[in-house]
Design an enzyme around this catalytic site. Structure first.
Site, short mmCIF file in Angstrom:
data_model
loop_
_atom_site.label_atom_id
_atom_site.label_comp_id
_atom_site.label_asym_id
_atom_site.label_seq_id
_atom_site.Cartn_x
_atom_site.Cartn_y
_atom_site.Cartn_z
N HIS A 26 -4.97 -15.60 9.03
CA HIS A 26 -4.28 -14.34 8.76
C HIS A 26 -4.85 -13.17 9.56
O HIS A 26 -4.43 -12.04 9.38
CB HIS A 26 -4.32 -14.03 7.28
N PRO A 80 0.83 -1.21 0.00
CA PRO A 80 0.00 0.00 0.00
C PRO A 80 0.86 1.26 0.00
O PRO A 80 1.80 1.37 0.78
CB PRO A 80 -0.80 -0.13 1.30
N GLU A 81 0.55 2.18 -0.91
CA GLU A 81 1.24 3.46 -0.96
C GLU A 81 0.29 4.53 -0.44
O GLU A 81 -0.80 4.21 0.06
CB GLU A 81 1.73 3.71 -2.38
#
Length: 279
Positions: free
Chosen positions: A91, A2-3
Site C-alpha cells: 500500500h 479524513p476531514e
C-alpha cells in the site's frame, strides 16, 4: 475519510517532519494517482526543498521552491516518514527520498488519493475553479453570506454542507455533529432554516472543527496523522457512530438514516424535520 481536522493534523505533522528537506529522488508506483504529467512530476521536483506545508479545505499544499504539490488524501491516504530503510508494503505508492537519508512515503489502501504538481501562480485559480467556500474560522466564515446562500437554496442541508461550497472541511462525521449541535434535522431544506438556526449552525461548525483540530482528528477506521499517531476526537463525538445510544441532550435513542446516499446519525427528538414543530 479524513476531514478538515484530520488534514490539518497531517499538515502540522508534515511541517515538523519535512520542511527544510530537499527531495533527491521520486518513485511513483501507482501512476493514476498523479493527476498532472507524470514525467514532469517525477523530474521537476527533484532538487526542490519543502518550504512549507499549507492546507485549503481538505487539500494539502506541499510548497516547494518553485512549485506546489496539491495532495488530496481521499478515503485513507496518509504520509509516513522513515529515517532508514522503508519496509515492504503493497500500500506504499509514492516515495520521496530526502537529502538526510529519510524517505517520505504516501500510503493509500484504496488508491483514491491524488497528487497534482502546479506552478505557484496556478494554485489560486485551481481552487477558484473548484468554487471552495471559506475556511471555518470566525474571520473567514461570514454569517451574512452563509445565511444568504442558505435562504436562496432549496437543497437538503446535509449534502449542501458536504459539497464544500458553503464552507470547506466538513465531511460525514462533522456534518452530523454540527447539525446535532444546532438541533437541525439533516433532511431539512436550506431555505427552511431560521436566522437563529443558521447562526447556531455556523457557530457549531466553527467550534466542532476547531475542537477536532485540538484533539488531533477522529481515529475511525485507519486514520493516523503524519507522525503515526491516533487522534482522540472520536471520544468527543455526540451522535456519529452512536446508533441506538441515548442522545446526550435528551436520552432519545440516536437513529441512523440515509441522506444523499450517506449514513447519517441524528436525534429524532432534538432534530425535528417539521419546521412548525420548531417554532
Amino acid at each position: 475519510m479524513p476531514e478538515l481536522p484530520e488534514v490539518e493534523t497531517v499538515r502540522r505533522g508534515l511541517e515538523r517532519l519535512v520542511v527544510g528537506r530537499k527531495i533527491v529522488s521520486v518513485d511513483v508506483r501507482v501512476p493514476k494517482m498523479i493527476k498532472t504529467d507524470l514525467t514532469a512530476f517525477e523530474t521537476d521536483i527533484i532538487g526542490q526543498t519543502f518550504q512549507s506545508i499549507g492546507r485549503r479545505g481538505k487539500y494539502l499544499l506541499l510548497n516547494l521552491d518553485r512549485q506546489v504539490i496539491i495532495s488530496h488524501l481521499r478515503m485513507e491516504g496518509k504520509y509516513l516518514l522513515f529515517e532508514d530503510e522503508v519496509p515492504e508494503n503493497k500500500h506504499f505508492h509514492t516515495f520521496f527520498k530526502l537529502d538526510n537519508g529519510s524517505t517520505l512515503v504516501y500510503q493509500d489502501v484504496r488508491k483514491f488519493g491524488t497528487m497534482e504538481l502546479l506552478d505557484e501562480e496556478e494554485v489560486a485559480d485551481y481552487f477558484r475553479q473548484r468554487k471552495l467556500g471559506p475556511e471555518p474560522t470566525e474571520n473567514d466564515f461570514d454569517l451574512a453570506t452563509f445565511a444568504k446562500q442558505l435562504k436562496a437554496s432549496k437543497k437538503v442541508i446535509k449534502p449542501y454542507l458536504l459539497d464544500q461550497t458553503l464552507v470547506v472541511g466538513l465531511g460525514n462525521i462533522y456534518v452530523d455533529e454540527a447539525l446535532w449541535a444546532a438541533k437541525i434535522h439533516p433532511k431539512r431544506t436550506s431555505d427552511s432554516l431560521s436566522d437563529s438556526e443558521i447562526s447556531l449552525l455556523r457557530d457549531s461548525i466553527i467550534r466542532i472543527l476547531q475542537l477536532g483540530i485540538a484533539k488531533g482528528g477522529s481515529t475511525i477506521r485507519t486514520y493516523q496523522n503524519a507522525l503515526g499517531e491516533n487522534g482522540s476526537m472520536q471520544d468527543f463525538l455526540q451522535v456519529y457512530g452512536k446508533t441506538g445510544e441515548p442522545c446526550p441532550r435528551c436520552a432519545t435513542p440516536i437513529e441512523k438514516i440515509k441522506v444523499g446516499g450517506r449514513g447519517t446519525h441524528f436525534c429524532p427528538a432534538c432534530q425535528k424535520r417539521c419546521q412548525k414543530l420548531l417554532e
